[in-house]
Design an enzyme around this catalytic site. Sequence first.
Site: not given
Lengths: 139, 139, 139, 139
Positions: D19-21
Amino acid sequence: MSARLSRNTIRRRVNFYEVDQAAIVHFSNFYRYMEEAEHAFWRAAGLALSDGGALGFPRVAAAFEFHAPLRFDDEFEAELLIAAIGRSSLRYTCRITRDGTPIATGTMTIVCVDVGPPMRAIPWPAAFVDRIEAAQLTA
Amino acid sequence: MSARLSRNTIRRRVNFYEVDQAAIVHFSNFYRYMEEAEHAFWRAAGLALSDGGALGFPRVAAAFEFHAPLRFDDEFEAELLIAAIGRSSLRYTCRITRDGTPIATGTMTIVCVDVGPPMRAIPWPAAFVDRIEAAQLTA
Amino acid sequence: MSARLSRNTIRRRVNFYEVDQAAIVHFSNFYRYMEEAEHAFWRAAGLALSDGGALGFPRVAAAFEFHAPLRFDDEFEAELLIAAIGRSSLRYTCRITRDGTPIATGTMTIVCVDVGPPMRAIPWPAAFVDRIEAAQLTA
Amino acid sequence: MSARLSRNTIRRRVNFYEVDQAAIVHFSNFYRYMEEAEHAFWRAAGLALSDGGALGFPRVAAAFEFHAPLRFDDEFEAELLIAAIGRSSLRYTCRITRDGTPIATGTMTIVCVDVGPPMRAIPWPAAFVDRIEAAQLTA
């Protein structure tokens, strides 16, 4: 009342994209396996480590010793144990095995923080420490 | 007044952890290379694609055709071009080459959104579209 | 005759895909940064760590302590130093900093092997140990 | 005689490191999910796509359209279907859903090769094409 959790094991398979050109799992992925085991541990304890709220759990140290390689499609187990519980920190041990053969042994220390700003360490909320206990570690 | 940007090229080397057991860059990493080129493009245009603010730029489509493999330690170039600018969308083309040899050709479409909630597509702010223009694409 | 190498520094930027939902570099990527610095070190010493030949360099241990977070687009330096040279092993220290601020400190131990089969530890070839020396480490 | 396989579904959970920011699965990971579904498909057909032998299956194209985000801890399904079988190529469709909600739709084309050198496309061995058939695709 339910028992406190001190260890939990996940079982999964090595993905093709986790293997490097030496045909073994790239060592950086073991830290990801340890994190998968960590989230599974807290889920088994009835809690979520990442709730998007005010609490955060940054890692302050993580280490692995590698005993034997893991290859594409291998099924392996990652057992996560609570090694020690501090006032606002926690240390895990992670044992990765394949059919009982030791593959890698890891440790990781996390801290419970109020994400702020400013971010600051806080004592573990009761909701967390009431659900867990340190594992009896044997050689 | 400075010129509008339509293309930008980054140059970098293949890392060991990006290569799979066939000894070639794992295809999933090309999408990461395209994203690196994308951020470098906007940086060259004097803008930041991720400011942590109200704007977001989700991907709605991304594709690659693979012509030849890339190996560990290879130096390659990733050129990002603006293929088309819509009211709230944008389409890139990405050309990955090694010493002039075509390696892979990608496309990616992103949308400009107000992250909300609720998230909704919005027209490109002038600060963005005033800095860019579609590239003259040649076969 | 050229000097032996004991340390080497790379400088690069944090990629978007290396950052997690806490908006900091995911800790597993620091081990990849250390490996990037490792390959750059050997390249600077005029050698290739991965030649696809009979030699291999498996990792037997890798650890990081994390002092401060690294965020998207941050430029950072990763300095790799030779901490100790054994008969068939080698220990690195890796110091990751951003504008002089300590971010993380790592160690990694590798072994020189004949990939076999069977794989077995062998003494470092002269071509390797003649090009390097242990760094003078200061607190 | 057992039926030919035309589709297969895997079910798994989003890992934190995927998962990214923006708090959604980084788009590059969908191509890895498609590959996981691909290996599971062949395993279900009683075959291994990576046997380390003379056969290779390089990707010549891969694409995804993204309909809705996937978040940390979400459980999702990835269904892989055989869209078309050529003399030495194969095209997959991959449907990623969460509780029936369409998340992303992918396609991937692979080629069967003798890894050589030189690498060259070869007709699918009977052991492969005798075990599969194109899926009946519905809108």
